[in-house]
Design a protein around this motif. Structure first.
Motif, PDB file in Angstrom:
ATOM      1  N   ASN A 172      -0.591  -6.046  -9.530  1.00  0.00           N
ATOM      2  CA  ASN A 172      -1.060  -4.851  -8.810  1.00  0.00           C
ATOM      3  C   ASN A 172      -2.133  -4.258  -9.303  1.00  0.00           C
ATOM      4  O   ASN A 172      -3.004  -3.543  -8.760  1.00  0.00           O
ATOM      5  CB  ASN A 172       0.332  -3.802  -8.790  1.00  0.00           C
ATOM      6  CG  ASN A 172       1.120  -4.116  -7.582  1.00  0.00           C
ATOM      7  OD1 ASN A 172       0.775  -3.884  -6.532  1.00  0.00           O
ATOM      8  ND2 ASN A 172       2.340  -4.821  -7.943  1.00  0.00           N
ATOM      9  N   THR A 221      -4.183  -6.894  -6.732  1.00  0.00           N
ATOM     10  CA  THR A 221      -4.028  -6.344  -5.867  1.00  0.00           C
ATOM     11  C   THR A 221      -4.932  -4.974  -5.707  1.00  0.00           C
ATOM     12  O   THR A 221      -5.050  -4.342  -4.522  1.00  0.00           O
ATOM     13  CB  THR A 221      -2.484  -5.958  -5.424  1.00  0.00           C
ATOM     14  OG1 THR A 221      -1.816  -7.159  -5.895  1.00  0.00           O
ATOM     15  CG2 THR A 221      -2.270  -5.475  -4.082  1.00  0.00           C
ATOM     16  N   ASN A 222      -5.116  -4.339  -6.713  1.00  0.00           N
ATOM     17  CA  ASN A 222      -5.987  -3.117  -7.044  1.00  0.00           C
ATOM     18  C   ASN A 222      -4.899  -1.974  -6.486  1.00  0.00           C
ATOM     19  O   ASN A 222      -5.450  -0.937  -5.960  1.00  0.00           O
ATOM     20  CB  ASN A 222      -6.923  -3.149  -6.369  1.00  0.00           C
ATOM     21  CG  ASN A 222      -8.351  -2.177  -6.732  1.00  0.00           C
ATOM     22  OD1 ASN A 222      -8.271  -1.997  -7.773  1.00  0.00           O
ATOM     23  ND2 ASN A 222      -8.990  -1.722  -5.901  1.00  0.00           N
ATOM     24  N   ASP A 223      -3.598  -2.166  -6.784  1.00  0.00           N
ATOM     25  CA  ASP A 223      -2.907  -1.082  -6.210  1.00  0.00           C
ATOM     26  C   ASP A 223      -2.470  -0.252  -7.433  1.00  0.00           C
ATOM     27  O   ASP A 223      -1.145  -0.478  -8.019  1.00  0.00           O
ATOM     28  CB  ASP A 223      -1.640  -1.567  -5.459  1.00  0.00           C
ATOM     29  CG  ASP A 223      -0.959  -0.213  -4.717  1.00  0.00           C
ATOM     30  OD1 ASP A 223      -1.259   0.835  -5.059  1.00  0.00           O
ATOM     31  OD2 ASP A 223      -0.064  -0.582  -3.911  1.00  0.00           O
ATOM     32  N   PHE A 260       0.992   2.086  -7.430  1.00  0.00           N
ATOM     33  CA  PHE A 260       2.135   1.293  -7.481  1.00  0.00           C
ATOM     34  C   PHE A 260       2.500   0.802  -8.749  1.00  0.00           C
ATOM     35  O   PHE A 260       3.663   0.707  -9.126  1.00  0.00           O
ATOM     36  CB  PHE A 260       2.235   0.365  -6.435  1.00  0.00           C
ATOM     37  CG  PHE A 260       3.209  -0.449  -5.962  1.00  0.00           C
ATOM     38  CD1 PHE A 260       4.403   0.093  -5.223  1.00  0.00           C
ATOM     39  CD2 PHE A 260       3.470  -1.768  -6.621  1.00  0.00           C
ATOM     40  CE1 PHE A 260       5.364  -0.342  -5.125  1.00  0.00           C
ATOM     41  CE2 PHE A 260       4.730  -2.343  -6.300  1.00  0.00           C
ATOM     42  CZ  PHE A 260       5.645  -1.676  -5.506  1.00  0.00           C
TER      43      PHE A 260
END
Lengths: 293, 382
Positions: free
Chosen positions: A256, A260-262, A265
């Motif tokens: 992440n 995902t670059n989240d 989260f």
């Protein structure tokens, strides 16, 4: 000693607290400024969100990350797997460490003892990655393990790239961190107690169970803190020797953040191991792991 | 007093947070007018095999731009890298079609002045302004190379080539299958289901409703129990096939080339259901610190010679039609082997990677966006 140093040392001598403070200053900056601040930032970020198309962070207070974690059983399942394997590795290392520690402290002369100590510590001189890759080659389909099994006429094992492989590799990697505190704890048991136990008619195993084990418990728990926390936070070994269904909490966090670059989260999920370790350390304290500090 | 300051500060930061993205958008709207002197350095984010010494060394010698390449294993990673550190750490990226729109709408890349790219007019027509790198007539990148995702298999286990993707969902090969660890892999399963189960009504493997995603997830969760390992880097898959841990899987032609060169008995094929594929684009960061070197690089790698080298090395098809002759010169028969002379129909049958969005393309807005794909992928892997 030069003059200014001499002056400093005499100040530290006359006012004890100056010496204490100056010794603690750097670690305090490290702990407060970097470690606690980083954890604080992580905690705050876990309530933020991300704009899907632009990838920009949106500050605020939203429980959406925690809701997503709770709504999908996948994340509970991954957390269970992580904690379970960390616990299995810890138990395995306790069992493997005892004979080595006992032989090292009670049965060896000084020379053999130094040799055993070196044997335990030498693997730590080589790179962690080199050791994991070596296991990958040992456990793979046409690896050393299956070659050896075929030589003695046994069927091959298909444990390369699996949770079994992770269990073996983790147990190997962290074993020295269990042997050292257990050996130290065994050494602290006065031999007179063991003799007393024998004099009172207890045979070997009962002495071990009723005298040595309880007295070495703090050492075992101290070792368990290392093996458990090191496994709990790892993501490289699952990536390299894990197979399908081998993701750890760390892998989800890594995916992440880096992929995902989240980040919010990932931060939300990373709060979980923090809680697990807090509970673990409380139990460890109850069991006396910090008494010898 | 304190309250007033607080209010003012809040207003100030609010204004700043609104104004900053707009300012970024404005600065990104001015493409380079002329290519000036190179800045001496070029920071590249690329797929493995896209910054090989064969063409990087001559580029450095010709332009004086020293290349620092960072390899990425997935489109997600490329997007994350281009956004990291304020977006000026890297100058160019070889983005695939599932990353390009995210970079464009994220204001991470700048428009390209095609007048400065002489090779562009020789590109196949489909790649002169494809929708994945050209928005409202503005070019945000220069197309590079393209190819299909293939089915890689051990010729020991499969004496004849499998004709269907069904082999990677077949319990017969339990524990010997490998597929990429990448959410876009969902599209491969969707493409397979669009042919084998038409009742689902999947027309585009990148535009899935929740009901369609549920069906695809079910297929992929069944597959998860059969997987040896989800590979993250091409080198992982190469090792799996070399050691015999995997005998069939989804791959790129690059793995086939590398394995065959190492005398591992493997081959690849495109099954009858068709294939997903990639079409890569060189894009320039919106805040590129070395824009002149970036344009020099794009011009260098779109020359027929480098296009041919890249195509043969990776096993893909160049965008520049003039590369065909060069390919045959470098390796006889290479142009036909890597479809450099293929008709447009070959290009059109590949379902190229693109970013899943809530807009379905048929006017509906009930499709799942990429975040939903990522969550679904994590749930599939378990």
């Amino acid at each position: 000693m030069s003059a200014p140093l001499k002056a400093l040392s005499s100040v530290a001598w006359r006012r004890g607290w100056v010496g204490v403070m100056s010794l603690l200053a750097l670690p305090a900056v490290w702990f407060g400024g970097l470690y606690l601040a980083a954890i604080g930032a992580m905690f705050v970020t876990s309530f933020w969100t991300v704009d899907d198309m632009s990838g920009a962070l949106i500050p605020g207070f939203s429980l959406v990350n925690f809701k997503a974690l709770l709504a999908d059983p996948t994340y509970a399942h991954i957390a269970e797997r992580t904690v379970f394997i960390a616990a299995a590795v810890t138990v395995t290392d306790v069992i493997l460490a005892w004979p080595v520690a006992y032989a090292m402290v009670r049965l060896s002369g000084p020379r053999l003892r130094a040799g055993l100590m070196a044997a335990v510590l030498i693997p730590l001189w080589s790179s962690y990655l080199a050791r994991v890759y070596a296991w990958r080659l040992i456990l793979s389909h046409d690896g050393v393990l299956n070659w050896a099994l075929a030589e003695v006429g046994l069927p091959g094992l298909h444990i390369g790239y699996s949770n079994w492989a992770m269990w073996i590799v983790f147990s190997y990697l962290w074993l020295p961190f269990m042997i050292l505190p257990v050996a130290a704890a065994v050494e602290r048991i006065p031999p007179s107690l063991l003799e007393a136990s024998a004099d009172l008619g207890e045979h070997g195993f009962a002495t071990f169970r009723r005298v040595m084990l309880p007295m070495a418990l703090p050492g075992m728990v101290a070792g368990a803190i290392s093996t458990f926390s090191l496994t709990l936070g790892d993501y490289v070994t699952p990536m390299l020797v894990g197979g399908e269904g081998s993701d750890f909490i760390g892998n989800v966090v890594y995916a992440n953040v880096g992929v995902t670059n989240d980040i919010p989260f990932a931060a939300a999920y990373a709060v979980l191991p923090l809680g697990v370790m807090a509970v673990f350390l409380l139990i460890a304290r109850k069991m006396g792991a910090f008494d010898a500090l | 007093m304190k309250e007033a300051f607080k209010r003012q500060f809040t207003r100030f930061t609010l204004c700043l947070s609104i104004a900053l993205p707009l300012a970024q958008g404005a600065s990104a709207a001015e493409p380079l007018q002329t290519i000036g002197t190179g800045e001496g350095v070029l920071n590249v984010v690329a797929w493995e095999g896209y910054a090989q010494d064969d063409w990087v060394k001559p580029f450095e010698a010709a332009t004086g731009c020293q290349v620092h390449a960072k390899y990425a294993g997935s489109s997600d990673e490329m997007v994350a890298l281009m956004r990291s550190g304020g977006g000026n750490q890297y100058d160019v990226v070889s983005a695939s079609g599932d990353a390009t729109l995210r970079l464009i709408y994220g204001h991470n890349v700048q428009p390209i002045n095609m007048a400065l790219i002489p090779a562009w007019k020789n590109f196949i027509p489909q790649l002169q302004g494809p929708e994945f790198n050209t928005v409202k007539g503005v070019h945000y990148g220069v197309s590079y190379e393209w190819g299909p995702n293939t089915l890689l298999y051990s010729t020991k286990v499969f004496p004849t080539a499998p004709t269907s993707w069904s082999v990677i969902y077949d319990p017969k090969y339990k524990g010997q299958i490998t597929v990429p660890d990448n959410p876009i892999q969902i599209a491969d399963a969707a493409l397979y289901l669009s042919k084998t189960d038409p009742s689902l009504g999947i027309t585009d493997p990148y535009e899935l409703t929740q009901a369609q995603m549920d069906a695809v997830s079910k297929l992929l969760k069944g597959q998860a129990g059969l997987i040896k390992k989800y590979w993250a880097l091409a080198s992982d898959e190469i090792q799996l096939f070399t050691s015999g841990d995997a005998v069939v899987g989804a791959a790129w032609p690059y793995q086939t080339n590398t394995l065959q060169a190492a005398k591992v008995p493997v081959a690849d094929t495109i099954p009858t259901e068709g294939a997903t594929g990639w079409a890569d684009t060189w894009m320039v960061s919106a805040k590129a610190a070395h824009p002149n070197c970036a344009y020099e690089w794009i011009n260098f790698v779109t020359t027929p010679k480098v296009q041919a080298q890249q195509a043969i090395y990776f096993g893909e098809t160049p965008a520049n039609t003039l590369a065909c002759k060069e390919m045959d010169a470098q390796q006889p028969g290479a142009c036909a082997q890597y479809h450099g002379d293929a008709p447009a129909s070959y290009f059109d049958q590949i379902k190229f990677w693109k970013t899943p969005r809530t807009e379905c393309g048929n006017g509906q807005n009930n499709c799942l966006d990429y975040t939903a794909w990522q969550r679904a992928w994590q749930a599939i892997k378990g």
